[in-house]
Scaffold this motif. Structure first.
Motif: not given
Length: 235
Positions: A25-34, A94-101, A111-115
């Motif tokens: 149940g932990v949201p992922i914000v994916d840098a590659d997807a962004a 884009e990642m910050c916008w997802q984080a705000f949501k 969790v932010m996936d940041l390679p």
């Protein structure tokens, strides 16, 4: 809500670790997807890439040919810097916008996936904790070659373009060593998830934000009343 950064070398297994977080149940914000989203045909970054690197880095349907673009930038540091300058600002927006949501949905942490977390250093000051995924170097090379069909020389070039796994591990709060079985990786990840879920740090952040909002609203209310009184005619 606090933010946890997840990083690691190419082909170390970050995506698989992210799936375990999602299962819990932990949201992922994916840098590659962004990154894929901001370079869609017609987007500002897409125009900049096409103008700088030419039409040969696009497919017939206009989308960016990531393999051809990768071959260009991984052989040239200056070109890699230019690509980052074209894309990174839009990726972080884009990642910050997802984080705000996710914040307004009430999640305690994401969790932010940041390679390239340590290579760019852009998000370090916004992260509460950092997790790095590592594996044995020979295994990393093998996984990359099997996954991407790269030659050994090409795979080594991609790996060498990133910071070493040991250095990333030294700079992280948690290390997931992903050289063994999937179950072993899952067990390590679940232990970290439990530690993060037990943290009350997100309440402190929400209290601080709530206090700031209260001060702003009180100030706006006071200014409104003050201006109203000044507009009333004297008796």
């Amino acid at each position: 809500m606090f933010i946890v950064g997840l990083t690691g070398g190419i082909a170390t297994g970050k995506s698989t670790v992210c799936e375990v977080f999602r299962e819990h149940g932990v949201p992922i914000v994916d840098a590659d997807a962004a990154a894929r989203k901001v370079v869609e045909p017609g987007k500002p970054a897409w125009h900049k890439i096409r103008n700088e690197f030419g039409a040969e880095v696009t497919c017939n349907d206009g989308t960016i040919n990531r393999e051809k673009l990768g071959d260009l930038i991984f052989n040239d540091v200056e070109k890699r810097k230019k690509l980052n300058a074209f894309t990174h600002p839009d990726i972080y927006k884009e990642m910050c916008w997802q984080a705000f949501k996710y914040f307004f949905q009430g999640h305690p942490f994401i969790v932010m996936d940041l390679p390239l977390l340590f290579e760019t250093g852009k998000m370090l000051h916004y992260l509460h904790k950092i997790i790095v995924v590592t594996c044995e170097e020979d295994l990393q090379l093998q996984r990359l070659m099997e996954r991407s069909g790269f030659t050994e020389a090409k795979a080594k070039l991609r790996i060498s373009a990133q910071m070493s796994q040991d250095r990333k591990a030294e700079m992280s709060n948690f290390v997931i060593e992903n050289s063994s079985s999937i179950q072993d990786m899952r067990d390590q990840t679940i232990k970290i998830i439990n530690v993060l879920k037990s943290s009350n740090y997100h309440w402190r952040l929400r209290l601080i934000l709530g206090f700031c909002c209260t001060v702003l609203l009180a100030g706006a209310f006071w200014l409104r009343n003050r201006n109203t009184k000044q507009l009333l005619p004297s008796l």
